[in-house]
Design a protein around this motif. Structure first.
Motif, PDB file in Angstrom:
ATOM      1  N   SER A 114      41.338  34.053  31.473  1.00  0.00           N
ATOM      2  CA  SER A 114      39.983  34.219  31.990  1.00  0.00           C
ATOM      3  C   SER A 114      39.571  33.028  32.850  1.00  0.00           C
ATOM      4  CB  SER A 114      39.006  34.396  30.826  1.00  0.00           C
ATOM      5  OG  SER A 114      37.670  34.449  31.278  1.00  0.00           O
ATOM      6  N   LEU A 115      39.928  31.824  32.408  1.00  0.00           N
ATOM      7  CA  LEU A 115      39.569  30.614  33.157  1.00  0.00           C
ATOM      8  C   LEU A 115      40.342  30.509  34.464  1.00  0.00           C
ATOM      9  CD1 LEU A 115      39.524  28.271  30.068  1.00  0.00           C
ATOM     10  CD2 LEU A 115      37.529  28.851  31.444  1.00  0.00           C
ATOM     11  N   LEU A 116      41.601  30.984  34.463  1.00  0.00           N
ATOM     12  CA  LEU A 116      42.433  30.940  35.664  1.00  0.00           C
ATOM     13  C   LEU A 116      42.245  32.169  36.548  1.00  0.00           C
ATOM     14  CD1 LEU A 116      45.786  29.639  34.121  1.00  0.00           C
ATOM     15  CD2 LEU A 116      44.256  28.364  35.622  1.00  0.00           C
ATOM     16  N   GLN A 117      41.492  33.143  36.046  1.00  0.00           N
ATOM     17  CA  GLN A 117      41.246  34.394  36.771  1.00  0.00           C
ATOM     18  C   GLN A 117      42.552  35.143  37.065  1.00  0.00           C
ATOM     19  OE1 GLN A 117      38.786  33.395  40.174  1.00  0.00           O
ATOM     20  NE2 GLN A 117      37.063  32.783  38.903  1.00  0.00           N
ATOM     21  N   VAL A 118      43.385  35.242  36.010  1.00  0.00           N
ATOM     22  CA  VAL A 118      44.626  36.009  36.097  1.00  0.00           C
ATOM     23  C   VAL A 118      44.673  36.965  34.908  1.00  0.00           C
ATOM     24  CG1 VAL A 118      45.866  34.155  37.292  1.00  0.00           C
ATOM     25  CG2 VAL A 118      45.939  34.270  34.783  1.00  0.00           C
ATOM     26  N   GLN A 119      45.655  37.834  34.908  1.00  0.00           N
ATOM     27  CA  GLN A 119      45.829  38.761  33.801  1.00  0.00           C
ATOM     28  C   GLN A 119      46.363  38.024  32.573  1.00  0.00           C
ATOM     29  OE1 GLN A 119      45.199  42.089  33.569  1.00  0.00           O
ATOM     30  NE2 GLN A 119      44.407  42.248  35.658  1.00  0.00           N
ATOM     31  N   ALA A 120      45.888  38.407  31.382  1.00  0.00           N
ATOM     32  CA  ALA A 120      46.441  37.847  30.145  1.00  0.00           C
ATOM     33  C   ALA A 120      47.933  38.134  30.099  1.00  0.00           C
ATOM     34  CB  ALA A 120      45.749  38.457  28.929  1.00  0.00           C
ATOM     35  N   GLY A 121      48.712  37.142  29.705  1.00  0.00           N
ATOM     36  CA  GLY A 121      50.154  37.288  29.658  1.00  0.00           C
ATOM     37  C   GLY A 121      50.849  36.891  30.953  1.00  0.00           C
ATOM     38  N   SER A 122      50.064  36.534  31.981  1.00  0.00           N
ATOM     39  CA  SER A 122      50.673  36.118  33.247  1.00  0.00           C
ATOM     40  C   SER A 122      51.433  34.812  33.059  1.00  0.00           C
ATOM     41  CB  SER A 122      49.582  35.921  34.312  1.00  0.00           C
ATOM     42  OG  SER A 122      48.914  37.118  34.590  1.00  0.00           O
ATOM     43  N   PRO A 123      52.565  34.646  33.749  1.00  0.00           N
ATOM     44  CA  PRO A 123      53.342  33.417  33.595  1.00  0.00           C
ATOM     45  C   PRO A 123      52.626  32.223  34.242  1.00  0.00           C
ATOM     46  CG  PRO A 123      54.286  34.790  35.317  1.00  0.00           C
ATOM     47  CD  PRO A 123      53.214  35.609  34.675  1.00  0.00           C
TER      48      PRO A 123
END
Length: 247
Positions: A114-123
């Protein structure tokens, strides 16, 4: 804690402050054992420990596990300067600090995603910097860079305790940080942090979010610093317009 116990430990702490100020124990010198102090003040061990905890939080005393309590050397603080990237001349690393770093490949948890604005589980690449001076830990920095931004390697020495080396790696990969937002809060330490920093003092927490010119989050960092051995410095620069130039 009942009022009687509260008043008692504060009285003991005040007397110990007076003795330290009077030079009964010099900086770096060990205090009598907790058993000796408890006997001297005719207090219970919990009451005596509360007094020592108060002095630790104030930065007067430092506790070393298995060794005892020592008078802390004055002026021994680590400074986090938020303006270090705005100077024309980069600041030199603090030579009194020893800094180590661990680099891990991981997948983003829901919170970090959420903080990085990516999908959960993203590398992503996770960096953990730990700085220490003498035998005490002064800061822990955890920093995350999504692989969709750049796949970075291990930073080269000299290492910055704040993870500035990662920004250098980003620049080398063609990713430029355009802005950083830093949020500073304080809270009581967890049991693990209290043991790590050897202090019951509040922990300073710095959350840093860095973005490129498009607004994409390129790194997110969490900095933990013991409040009795650290300070955060913010500098504001104001652009002054020359009146003659302004017409």
């Amino acid at each position: 804690m009942n009022p009687t116990m509260a008043g008692r430990y504060q009285t003991i702490a005040e007397d110990l402050r007076r003795l330290i100020a009077a030079g009964n124990w010099r900086a770096g010198e060990q205090l009598p054992s907790e058993a000796e102090l408890a006997s001297q003040y005719r207090a219970s061990r919990p009451t005596l420990r509360s007094a020592l905890d108060l002095l630790q939080a104030e930065g007067l005393v430092e506790k070393f596990h298995g060794r005892g309590n020592f008078v802390r050397r004055p002026g021994d603080r680590t400074v986090y300067d938020s303006a270090r990237h705005t100077s024309d001349r980069p600041s030199a690393p603090d030579s009194t600090l020893r800094v180590s770093v661990e680099v891990r490949r991981a997948k983003a948890s829901a919170g970090v995603a959420s903080l990085l604005q990516v999908q959960a589980g993203s590398p992503l690449t996770e960096y953990e910097y730990v700085s220490s001076a003498d035998t005490s830990v002064r800061s822990v920095t955890r920093l995350y860079v999504p692989h969709k931004v750049a796949r970075l390697g291990r930073p080269e020495a000299p290492l910055s305790p704040w993870g500035d080396n990662v920004r250098e790696l980003l620049t080398a990969a063609g990713v430029h940080v355009a802005s950083s937002v830093e949020r500073v809060t304080s809270r009581l330490p967890s049991a693990k942090e209290r043991e790590l920093f050897r202090s019951p003092a509040p922990v300073l927490v710095v959350e840093r979010t860095s973005r490129d010119v498009t607004g994409q989050v390129v790194e997110w960092a969490l900095l933990l610093l013991p409040g009795d051995r650290a300070e955060v410095l913010f500098t504001t620069r104001t652009h002054v317009v020359n009146r003659e130039e302004a017409g």
